[in-house]
Motif scaffolding. Sequence first.
Motif, PDB file in Angstrom:
ATOM      1  N   GLU A 639     -24.373   4.108  11.870  1.00  0.00           N
ATOM      2  CA  GLU A 639     -24.325   4.533  13.222  1.00  0.00           C
ATOM      3  C   GLU A 639     -23.293   4.490  13.902  1.00  0.00           C
ATOM      4  N   SER A 640     -22.627   3.362  13.638  1.00  0.00           N
ATOM      5  CA  SER A 640     -21.542   2.877  14.451  1.00  0.00           C
ATOM      6  C   SER A 640     -20.117   3.814  13.814  1.00  0.00           C
ATOM      7  N   ALA A 641     -20.211   3.902  12.458  1.00  0.00           N
ATOM      8  CA  ALA A 641     -19.102   4.544  11.769  1.00  0.00           C
ATOM      9  C   ALA A 641     -19.060   6.145  12.272  1.00  0.00           C
ATOM     10  N   ALA A 642     -20.217   6.659  12.776  1.00  0.00           N
ATOM     11  CA  ALA A 642     -20.201   7.925  13.059  1.00  0.00           C
ATOM     12  C   ALA A 642     -19.966   8.236  14.457  1.00  0.00           C
ATOM     13  N   HIS A 643     -19.874   7.139  15.405  1.00  0.00           N
ATOM     14  CA  HIS A 643     -19.550   7.428  16.546  1.00  0.00           C
ATOM     15  C   HIS A 643     -17.990   7.840  16.786  1.00  0.00           C
ATOM     16  N   PRO A 644     -18.076   9.014  17.819  1.00  0.00           N
ATOM     17  CA  PRO A 644     -16.655   9.592  17.883  1.00  0.00           C
ATOM     18  C   PRO A 644     -15.803   8.399  18.544  1.00  0.00           C
ATOM     19  N   ALA A 645     -14.560   8.641  18.131  1.00  0.00           N
ATOM     20  CA  ALA A 645     -13.291   7.790  18.657  1.00  0.00           C
ATOM     21  C   ALA A 645     -11.920   8.312  18.746  1.00  0.00           C
ATOM     22  N   ALA A 646     -11.088   7.862  19.712  1.00  0.00           N
ATOM     23  CA  ALA A 646     -10.097   8.639  19.876  1.00  0.00           C
ATOM     24  C   ALA A 646      -8.821   8.333  18.955  1.00  0.00           C
ATOM     25  N   SER A 647      -9.020   7.498  18.058  1.00  0.00           N
ATOM     26  CA  SER A 647      -8.077   7.061  17.002  1.00  0.00           C
ATOM     27  C   SER A 647      -8.896   6.403  15.766  1.00  0.00           C
TER      28      SER A 647
END
Length: 812
Positions: A639-647
């Motif tokens: 779940e956390s790996a799929a979370h969008p991130a800026a970098s």
Amino acid sequence: MDHGTDRAGQDPVTEPAEPGRVPLAVVVVDRDGLVSHWSRGARRLFGVPREEAIGRTALDLLPVSGALPDQRDTLADAAGDGLGPGLGSTLAGGLSYPAAGRARLTTPGNDRVDVLWWAYPLVGPGPERLLVLATDAGGLRTGGGAFERIGPGFAPHTDLPGAEDLARGLPEILPGMSVGESTRIVAQILELGYPVLEFSQNDRVPVTPDWGVARRAERKVRRALAARALAAGEPVPEELRDEGEDLEYAAVRERLEFLNEVSGRIGTSLDLSRTIVEVSKAVVPRFTDVAGTYLREQVVAGEQFADGVPDTTTLWHRVAVEHTDEPGRWDDVVPVGEAMPFPAHTPFFQCMTSGEPVLVPRISEEMGHAIAAQFEKRDIRPLITGRSMLVVPLKARDVVLGFMILLRHPERPVFNDMDRVTGAELAARAGLVLDNARMYTFQENVAETLQDSMLPHIPPRMAGCDIATRYLPGTLLGRVGGDWFDAVKLHGGRTAFVVGDVMGHGLNSAAKMGQLRTAVQTMAGLDLPPAQLLRNLDDLAQRLGDTYLATCLYAVYDPIASELHLANAGHIPPVLVRADDGRSELLDLPTGAPIGVGGVPFRAVSVRVEPGDRLVMCTDGLVEMRGEDIGVGLATLCESAAHPAASMDDACDTIIRALAATFPAAGRGGRKDDVALLMARLNGIEPGDVAEWRLAPDPAEAGRARAVVRERLHEWGLPKLVAPAELMACELVTNAVRHSQAGPITLRLVRGDTLLCEVDDDDQELPTLIDAGPLDDRGRGLRVVSTLAHAWGTSRTRTGKTVWFELTLPRR
């Protein structure tokens, strides 16, 4: 227990003391030296009603005098030997810091009263100047164990002028009180009108009466008066009989309690800076008014240093200055962090070289000038002249680590021999604690250096992919373990990703990890297929010993073909996050057995990927917690790996925070296993950025190689790279033609973050760089490549070998 004012003129009632509490007299003196508050306890102790006390001079109500003729003069003589300011002189001379002592008072209706007293300066706009607490010392001696610790309590005094100002200043007059406690007390005053404020039985008044000096002076008075009586042929009065042994016992017990209390307050952490602060705060203000701590330069850095006595070139870092003066008074003159040597004529040098305390009863003008000469453009004399100084060494195992400079205000009793012994014992205990912290810091530095040397420094960008990594140690007692990650450049623009975990923790596991990681890098350079690489690694682990057990996940990313080839040896599966819809999944891989088990086959699988997909590989320390279901951790990882991130770095941090929230005990030190995390964004390489030609094993193909390279680089808009690229490509093709076994030769150009040129042939022998003379017809090709290329290398393939070079792309 009530220490409040009398009500309706009633006689004070002597109430039995409750266990753990002491009846106190509470007196407040204004700036004119007049009594503005006189509690019921004061009437009981001193025998003066409140209505007679209010408005009178404090010195008239609290005379420091003896019960016997001429005792006042004898006490004055004793004061010259170090008795210091008593209660009377404190009331008369004013006070800028907490003080305490013992007094023998004459009161109406009593022969004499032996009193312990505490005085606290009051800071604020009101007229109140001094708060005095006193109690009968005789009651303490007869009260047994209940009175071994003095716990002063305030009683109702709603008519006390400036009560609100006093309450707001409670943390200033009672060190150790928090702001929250002060706020609660103020609320009680406003709501109830008669608060009861007390310390717990385990707390101490922040200023301790000087038992030893006062007792010795009192014994001197007794003996002088007894000698006078004997000389006159008169019997010695009962009150002059020596009770010194009991008093000395009390003094020694007081010092031992102080040392035990300090020992309990220091050494709560192995952090060197925190330990230094603990040592400084433990002695101020109870034992001294100023404490400056100096440590060797190597101690501060957590390094080893040579044996032997320090000399005048030894640098000492001022690491802490604790004091009771007004805030900021010492900061500019003796700032923390300054390093300096000390000349041989100073008491500091004498302490550090002898390893023994140095006592200076009073710092003279001459000594103050000599000390101040060490401080350029700063006059330290006003801070030290006239003060009593004790310099104590901080040492462990007969090695001086540093020293503490202890200073007392001129109004306070000077340091004496008992203080010297107490300071030496205090410094010995503090030295051991500091040495433990130093050794821990040194071991931490060694461990971190070892771990950094074993973990690779992976560039954030490699051919067709972006990479981010994290390593978290599983224990604060040793920042090394058996977890590792790696990224290895392969020919053809491919990259191998590795995550492994050696069973166990500590230096032994780290050493095994280093051997296995090196083996993986070597076999990856041979371009072994993933399953074959794990097979060879398993064989190596068995040859190294039966204690080599590890899990390992090995993946090879081909950015041109957009494929992942993976093999697993007992490791948790990786997570693949799809770029098109953000969906994440645990890849279904054959688990395999851990490395070192032996006799178990390994199988590889291929997974199709698209540009922008992310691969997440980690060790089980991230998703597994003892007593918890690993399935919960794996679900949180997905779940956390799929979370969008800026970098990429932000994406790694998001995963770690999410798992820490899932397993709160890990954030509180409950995680015992290391964590290695590797994330790769698989960007791929566009087909238009790849050019490939098949060449015949003919010397004429070298010219063709120069032509096709020149043409393609112009098409890609890289004219600045044409000259070096075509020259080096020609050299590599010439070597391939010379050593080829009649098989085809492949020339490939790849435009990515760099310009990659590769030449494949069917010869298994890898070329080596040799010294070629001006007349030699061999060896000059690789010399040219090594001179012009940003990077170059060779590797074996299943059908022969690959020789490659890279050129840095020009800035646009």
